[in-house]
Write an enzyme that holds these catalytic residues in place. Structure first.
Site: not given
Ligand code: DGL
Length: 201
Positions: A74-76, A184, A43-44, A11-12, A152, A186
């Site tokens: 990660c969805n993005t 997302c 990343y979004g 993931d990011s 984060e 997160h």
């Protein structure tokens, strides 16, 4: 490839650990390697090309470490890069997309909301998988701008985070949604805050 080789997850940043926890509890005998690309988060707001090239970099690292499969937590990255990864590498890729389908199938108000990154909401894969299923449903899409850096940094319960949630969720309440899709990886870390401030009992 040896079946004892690890499953790689990326993931990011810390968001994908929400997926990692589920993998660990469902597959306790599997070894896993979690890669958080916090250096490049979020990343979004990156371009599709940047998301693809970061996803390739993450995959290369996980494959060098012997991973037998890669979970794009990660969805993005899934919505923008998984088709490229699947063509390029000969290992299984498992991705995540906003759970629009269960929300659309269960809504009573025919109004659902999705909170996700700009990259996810603007992706072709998101439109393709959403358009058909939400034909008779009002879909309120909101970019959770600013949430990922706060998560984060562990700022889950700060005034800034709560204010942003209010800004994003109020229009959805006004639209009478009965399902909020957290698109997302997160955002599940904000479920306690969302429930505290917005869940109807
Ligand atoms: N956690 C990621 C997702 O599911 C990416 C968030 C970001 O880096 O913007 O979309």
């Amino acid at each position: 490839m040896n079946k004892n080789n690890p499953i790689g997850i990326f993931d990011s940043g810390v968001g994908g650990t929400s997926i990692w926890k589920e993998i660990n509890s469902l597959l306790p005998n599997e070894n896993t390697i979690y890669l958080a690309d916090s250096l490049n988060a979020p990343y979004g707001y990156k371009s599709v090309d940047e998301i693809i090239s970061l996803s390739i970099k993450n995959t290369e690292l996980l494959l060098q470490l012997g991973c037998k499969a890669v979970v794009v937590a990660c969805n993005t990255a899934t919505t923008n890069a998984i088709s490229v990864l699947r063509k390029k590498y000969n290992v299984p890729f498992i991705g995540i997309e906003p759970a629009i389908k269960p929300a659309a199938l269960n809504t009573q108000t025919f109004s659902i909301g999705v909170l996700a990154t700009k990259g996810t909401l603007s992706s072709n894969l998101f439109s393709a998988s959403t358009n058909e299923i939400t034909k008779n449903i009002r879909l309120t899409e909101i970019v959770g701008e600013g949430l990922v850096p706060l998560i984060e940094n562990g700022k889950l319960e700060t005034a800034e985070t709560i204010l942003l949630l209010k800004k994003f969720i109020q229009p959805m309440i006004d639209a009478q949604i009965d399902h909020l899709v957290l698109g997302c990886s997160h955002y599940p870390y904000l479920i306690p805050q969302i429930k505290k401030y917005y869940q109807k009992e």
